[in-house]
Enzyme design. Structure first.
Site, mmCIF file in Angstrom:
data_model
loop_
_atom_site.group_PDB
_atom_site.id
_atom_site.type_symbol
_atom_site.label_atom_id
_atom_site.label_comp_id
_atom_site.label_asym_id
_atom_site.label_seq_id
_atom_site.Cartn_x
_atom_site.Cartn_y
_atom_site.Cartn_z
ATOM 1 N N PHE A 37 0.825 -1.215 0.000
ATOM 2 C CA PHE A 37 0.000 0.000 0.000
ATOM 3 C C PHE A 37 0.856 1.261 0.000
ATOM 4 O O PHE A 37 0.364 2.343 -0.293
ATOM 5 C CB PHE A 37 -0.971 -0.018 1.193
ATOM 6 C CG PHE A 37 -0.506 0.725 2.407
ATOM 7 C CD1 PHE A 37 0.407 0.168 3.281
ATOM 8 C CD2 PHE A 37 -0.997 1.991 2.682
ATOM 9 C CE1 PHE A 37 0.827 0.859 4.408
ATOM 10 C CE2 PHE A 37 -0.583 2.691 3.813
ATOM 11 C CZ PHE A 37 0.332 2.128 4.668
ATOM 12 N N LYS A 38 2.140 1.139 0.286
ATOM 13 C CA LYS A 38 2.990 2.331 0.328
ATOM 14 C C LYS A 38 3.098 3.012 -1.034
ATOM 15 O O LYS A 38 3.340 4.211 -1.122
ATOM 16 C CB LYS A 38 4.349 1.960 0.886
ATOM 17 C CG LYS A 38 4.204 1.481 2.336
ATOM 18 C CD LYS A 38 5.447 1.573 3.135
ATOM 19 C CE LYS A 38 5.206 1.415 4.619
ATOM 20 N NZ LYS A 38 4.446 0.219 5.018
ATOM 21 N N ASP A 39 2.879 2.244 -2.106
ATOM 22 C CA ASP A 39 2.922 2.848 -3.444
ATOM 23 C C ASP A 39 1.872 3.941 -3.624
ATOM 24 O O ASP A 39 2.089 4.898 -4.361
ATOM 25 C CB ASP A 39 2.678 1.783 -4.517
ATOM 26 C CG ASP A 39 3.828 0.792 -4.649
ATOM 27 O OD1 ASP A 39 4.997 1.215 -4.488
ATOM 28 O OD2 ASP A 39 3.565 -0.396 -4.900
#
Ligand SMILES: *Cc1c(COP(=O)(O)O)cnc(C)c1O
Length: 466
Positions: A107-109
């Site tokens: 999810f960091k993208d």
């Protein structure tokens, strides 16, 4: 929108400055002067595709002309492998919000793709350069590298403990061989990497001379980018279920993901509950059940992206909890730094917060959840997501649907998956990395070695900011 420090010691700044500085100079976190109320827009926004919804939300926080920010947002989500960007999958009676369709499958993208574009935009407006220094034990490093690879005005230096991260995560970083990307394997532990980073950032003269910046999870732009998927998922689940209140279960480490949900709720999104799950590193689960924020020992778990003792975004929550009283935040954080716990009085119901509830999930619970969901449905949860699903089972009430936030693709954590279900999950993008050319520099665990390295690999013509 103007921004202040949670500790009150910073003149107000604009969004672009907030993005570049990351942390306030007084050590506090950067917060907006007010939170926009959007209840009146909910109907109008309900069918927007992800990038358009992102535009509507992010423009409320960013003092960047619409014509400039719109393309920045669109390109941020162009290389996601699902056209919906953040689809909600119905898996038996679960709603799984898949946030792992970006280039590094976590999810960091969602935030770091946008942050890379924002950096580039602000730097070119100002004709400046930035050298990013980061320390990673896993997901952040690769997502940060993907966010800024190939950019002209940015170089990135990412330290990881040599031999201390999974071979797959190492490959995700070191196969990026763009000229502006420098992977550094530090012959030491993750703590050594973090110590080195803290030490270098504390050297203000060096920091200024080399225009050092950071991408860590306290950067305000990351939180803003994450607010979007709470709205997007809410609209999708409301449309499919007819319910107009939704609860979210969020596997949590540094409190960045769930904090974005908290802001969404402050903006007027009808969130019934935010259910926070931790692994054995349960400082937040203990806090939300007792009102006491007290440091423990870091343990290695199956969900390494949540192996933290101090949650870096917690101070923003504390700021609101203490009635936006900067003096009280400063005092609490000073006491905490000196080894004391922070205590918040419980409300009439014996809870810290009326919308946040929390629990911890241990190794056995994580494996059992992955296994049972796989048995029942064939769907494979990654170990972080499994923590969220397990706390949703324990704490959600049945008045409205619960969305479990899926923070990584299971193929990123194949050891845990094999242990849970006895077989491997594969993702073609990760397979493709095998055998690809890599580049990595090895350094001793010393601040001076890293400083010298940065000095030697910074473009000689670089213009320095500030
Ligand atoms: C970073 C991360 C988390 C934790 O998110 P926070 O914002 O730090 O609470 C959970 N799962 C995965 C896979 C992550 O990479």
């Amino acid at each position: 929108m103007r921004y202040f420090s949670t500790r009150g010691g910073m003149e107000p700044i604009g969004f672009c400055d907030a993005v570049i500085v990351g942390l306030a100079p007084d050590g506090g976190l950067i917060v907006p002067e007010s939170v926009p109320e959007v209840t009146g827009q909910l109907q109008q926004w309900s069918a927007l595709p992800y990038p358009e919804l992102a535009f509507q939300i992010i423009r409320l926080f960013a003092d960047i002309p619409d014509l400039d920010i719109d393309p920045l947002i669109k390109t941020s989500y162009e290389n996601f492998d699902d056209p919906v960007i953040a689809p909600v999958r119905k898996v038996s009676n679960l709603h799984i919000l898949e946030l792992f369709h970006g280039p590094t499958l976590s999810f960091k993208d969602i935030a770091l793709q946008l942050l890379g574009n924002l950096f580039e935009y602000v730097l070119s407006e100002r004709d400046e350069r930035l050298n990013i220094l980061a320390a990673t034990s896993g997901d952040t490093g690769s997502a940060a590298i993907e966010g800024v690879r190939g950019r002209e005005r940015i170089s990135i230096f990412v330290m990881h403990p040599k031999g201390g991260i999974s071979p797959l995560q190492e490959r995700q970083m070191t196969t990026v061989t763009d000229d502006n990307v420098f992977n550094i394997a530090v012959a030491g532990s993750f703590d050594d990497c973090q110590e080195i980073m803290k030490g270098i950032f504390a050297d203000t003269e060096y920091k200024r001379r080399f225009s050092l910046g950071s991408v860590n999870s306290v950067n305000w732009a990351r939180i803003v980018a994450q607010i979007v998927y709470y709205f997007h998922a809410y609209f999708r689940v409301r449309a499919s279920t007819g319910c107009d209140r939704i609860q979210f279960a969020v596997p949590t480490g540094n409190f960045g993901d769930i904090l974005a949900g908290y802001y969404a709720s402050m903006m007027g999104l009808p969130i019934h509950k935010l259910i926070l799950g931790t692994n054995e590193n349960d400082i937040l689960a203990r806090f939300f059940n007792t009102g006491e924020y007290r440091r423990g020992q870091v343990a290695n778990t199956l969900s390494p992206a949540m192996d933290i003792q101090v949650a870096s975004n917690f101070e923003r929550y504390l700021y609101y909890k203490l009635g936006q009283d900067s003096a009280a935040v400063t005092a609490a954080m000073r006491d905490f730094a000196a080894g004391q716990p922070i205590s918040i009085p419980l409300d009439g119901n014996g809870t810290v917060d009326k919308i946040i509830s929390a629990a911890r999930v241990d190794r056995a619970g994580t494996l059992a959840t992955i296994n049972s969901i796989h048995q029942e449905t064939g769907y494979v949860l990654d170990p972080h997501t499994a923590v969220g699903v397990q706390v949703a089972n324990a704490l959600a009430d049945d008045s409205c649907p619960v969305v479990s936030v899926a923070t990584a693709h299971p193929a990123k954590f194949s050891d845990a998956i094999i242990e849970a279900i006895g077989e491997e999950v594969i993702h073609p993008d990760l397979e493709k990395l095998k055998g690809r050319e890599t580049r990595c520099y090895e350094l001793p665990p010393q601040q001076s070695a890293v400083k010298n390295f940065i000095e030697g690999h910074t473009a000689p013509h670089s213009r320095l900011c500030r």
